[in-house]
Design an enzyme around this catalytic site. Structure first.
Site, PDB file in Angstrom:
ATOM      1  N   ASP A   1      -1.487  -4.357  -3.631  1.00 19.67           N
ATOM      2  CA  ASP A   1      -1.212  -3.458  -2.508  1.00 19.67           C
ATOM      3  C   ASP A   1      -2.429  -2.662  -2.058  1.00 19.67           C
ATOM      4  OD1 ASP A   1      -1.310  -1.843  -4.771  1.00 19.67           O
ATOM      5  OD2 ASP A   1       0.498  -0.696  -4.273  1.00 19.67           O
ATOM      6  N   ASN A   2      -3.341  -2.368  -2.964  1.00 17.44           N
ATOM      7  CA  ASN A   2      -4.541  -1.595  -2.622  1.00 17.44           C
ATOM      8  C   ASN A   2      -5.505  -1.652  -3.792  1.00 17.44           C
ATOM      9  OD1 ASN A   2      -2.104   0.765  -3.007  1.00 17.44           O
ATOM     10  ND2 ASN A   2      -3.794   0.808  -4.466  1.00 17.44           N
TER      11      ASN A   2
ATOM     12  N   ASP B   1      -0.010  -3.908  -8.360  1.00 20.05           N
ATOM     13  CA  ASP B   1      -0.060  -2.504  -7.975  1.00 20.05           C
ATOM     14  C   ASP B   1      -1.379  -1.884  -8.438  1.00 20.05           C
ATOM     15  OD1 ASP B   1       0.599   0.037  -7.150  1.00 20.05           O
ATOM     16  OD2 ASP B   1       2.544   0.080  -8.152  1.00 20.05           O
ATOM     17  N   ASP B   2      -2.198  -1.433  -7.499  1.00 24.65           N
ATOM     18  CA  ASP B   2      -3.469  -0.754  -7.803  1.00 24.65           C
ATOM     19  C   ASP B   2      -4.458  -1.651  -8.543  1.00 24.65           C
ATOM     20  OD1 ASP B   2      -2.177   1.382  -6.691  1.00 24.65           O
ATOM     21  OD2 ASP B   2      -2.367   2.717  -8.417  1.00 24.65           O
TER      22      ASP B   2
ATOM     23  N   CYS C   1       0.050   2.596  -1.490  1.00 23.68           N
ATOM     24  CA  CYS C   1       1.276   1.837  -1.747  1.00 23.68           C
ATOM     25  C   CYS C   1       2.218   1.657  -0.562  1.00 23.68           C
ATOM     26  CB  CYS C   1       2.054   2.503  -2.885  1.00 23.68           C
ATOM     27  SG  CYS C   1       1.078   2.936  -4.326  1.00 23.68           S
TER      28      CYS C   1
ATOM     29  N   HIS D   1       9.570   1.166  -2.828  1.00 25.22           N
ATOM     30  CA  HIS D   1       8.742   2.243  -2.281  1.00 25.22           C
ATOM     31  C   HIS D   1       8.714   2.294  -0.748  1.00 25.22           C
ATOM     32  CE1 HIS D   1       5.179   5.024  -3.581  1.00 25.22           C
ATOM     33  NE2 HIS D   1       6.205   5.666  -3.051  1.00 25.22           N
TER      34      HIS D   1
END
Length: 509
Positions: free
Chosen positions: A286-287, A37-38, A77, A144
């Site tokens: 995710d990003n 995540d991130d 996300c 999410h």
């Protein structure tokens, strides 16, 4: 009699080997997708970070294939995760918000605690398809894709769920009214984050759950699909006591190294069961990294400075932008005996490709009743052949940029460090970069350069063809209603009052 006994023994051994070979041939490979995540493109030591140590991911890359040009389907996300599980651009499934065309020109980018929408139930997900081939599936960590109880993972094909419907934070707003962030086991609420659940050990709990699932399902006759989506390294940053203060990079580095430990535990569980030759594992995020200067202004107990977020390395921009730093991610494939070790590829890949790749591994055809934007990565992984030559980069309902070969054209951009500053900016004529020469996107190709006209003609044709037959899904992130949020048991939910998420200015609490 002795020769007869020997012949019978040989025959029985031969028959047994035949049945064993048939059984192995029918044994479909397991699939594990680890989705951070991130995490930034430059946050791992195998991608060049000088002070974060990631020995397990480095070993995974040494034993498999490392992508240098692997992309997420969206820079934030919710839409990114929708694309991973459907193989489709979020604009097709409806997992996007629309630009409000106001002076601020902002949009809702993810499902908030008061989000009414979800992944539409008529979308076909990876676990649903894998189930047709007798796969058992579990998601651990961040979902999410739907906050309300009728839009949790078990409603979309997963057999088990251990994690959070939204995320673990940011723990913002007035805590007396902010909805619960809950830890869920399938459909049972185990407790509230920050109150009943020790937030510092949340990712350790996820790691332990992943290992337990692999050990349990790895010894059965049916294959498994594990979607492991830990919260590391989304803000607020929390590391367990085992990793606090272990990284020269500070708290963010502690979190990355805890993530790396989790990857190592997952791979070791697979090795312990001796199923590594029958298990495909892929790691990505995710990003890009959250690089806003005010990233932690509302996070109690967190040091607030621009270094709180991760690193995109030499890439420009970060999370929520379609500059390279927002969408280019680490990508590591591991499958001993199938993927040769110590490979580095510069071929293009996308998180949407994991959908089609997983189906191919399972012997399942991709859906033919809807456009699928992913392609199989198997040509790259096993034959060193190119799988795709272009990618479309969307934000909300706008096609922001197009990658074609070594070139990338920007039609729009949105900020670099702050999500909405500057707001949406249009480029006419478009900006064009040769991103294999200039991955930092610092030196646009001049309009007088012969390459500009030649490449823009091809890119505009790709974009035109793409847009001409695109069916936009109904946007799921435009409508909010505080009534639908997961409210604390001791608080009454407010009366239903739907509103545009981008008012005031964008779903603030």
């Amino acid at each position: 009699e002795l020769p007869t006994l020997i012949n019978m023994t040989v025959l029985l051994v031969f028959v047994g080997l035949v049945f064993l070979c048939d059984s192995l041939a029918d044994s479909k490979p397991n699939v594990v997708i680890i989705y951070a995540d991130d995490l930034g493109w430059g946050d791992l030591s195998c991608y060049g970070h000088p002070t974060i140590v990631t020995p397990n991911l480095d070993q995974m890359a040494d034993e498999g294939m490392r992508f240098t040009q692997f992309y997420t389907a969206n820079a934030i996300c919710t839409p990114s995760r929708a694309a991973l599980l459907t193989g489709r651009l979020p604009v097709r499934s409806g997992m996007y918000g629309t630009w409000n065309n106001s002076k601020e020109n902002v949009m809702t980018q993810v499902l908030h605690a008061d989000g009414v929408g979800s992944l539409p139930h008529n979308e076909t997900t990876l676990p649903e398809l894998l189930k047709t081939a007798n796969y058992h599936s579990k998601i651990i960590g961040k979902w999410h894709l739907g906050i309300q109880r009728d839009s949790w993972p078990l409603d979309f094909g997963f057999d088990e769920f251990y994690g959070t419907p939204m995320m673990h934070g940011p723990n913002e707003g007035n805590q007396s009214v902010f909805p619960d962030m809950q830890l869920i086991n399938n459909t049972e609420v185990l407790g509230r984050l920050y109150k009943d659940i020790d937030i510092h050990n949340l990712n350790i709990q996820y790691i332990e759950a992943a290992v337990e699932y692999i050990k349990r399902r790895g010894q059965t006759d049916s294959p498994f699909f594990l979607y492991f989506a830990p919260d590391n390294t989304h803000i607020p940053l929390f590391a367990s006591s085992k990793f606090q203060g272990t990284s020269a990079r500070g708290l963010y580095g502690d979190c990355v190294q805890e993530l790396d430990y989790g990857v190592g535990q997952v791979l070791q569980a697979i090795r312990d069961l001796k199923i590594e030759n029958n298990t495909f594992v892929f790691f990505s995020s995710d990003n890009g990294p959250d690089r806003r200067p005010d990233v932690c202004k509302s996070l109690p107990g967190q040091d607030c400075d621009p270094t709180t977020g991760g690193s995109a390395g030499l890439l420009r921009g970060g999370k929520s932008t379609t500059w390279e730093g927002g969408i280019r991610e680490p990508g590591i494939a591991w499958w001993p005996g199938v993927i040769q070790p110590e490979q580095v590829t510069m071929d293009l890949g996308s998180t949407m490709d994991l959908f089609v790749t997983s189906l191919e591994i399972a012997g399942i055809s991709a859906p033919s009743d809807r456009p699928i934007d992913g392609v199989s990565l198997m040509p790259i992984l096993t034959e060193k052949r190119i799988a795709r030559d272009h990618l479309f980069h969307w934000r909300g309902n706008k096609l922001m940029a197009v990658r074609y070969g070594a070139y990338k054209a920007h039609f729009y951009s949105e900020g670099e460090l702050d999500w909405n500053s500057p707001a949406l900016q249009q480029y006419s004529p478009p900006l064009l970069y040769q991103v294999e020469h200039d991955p930092s996107e610092l030196y646009p190709v001049g309009h007088e350069d012969p390459n500009y006209e030649q490449m823009m003609e091809k890119i505009k044709k790709l974009a035109s063809d793409h847009l001409s037959d695109l069916d936009y899904g109904m946007p799921q992130m435009n409508i909010c209603d505080r009534h639908v949020a997961l409210w604390r048991p001791d608080l009454s939910a407010p009366k239903s009052k739907p509103y545009n998420c981008c008012q005031d200015p964008c779903s603030t609490w």
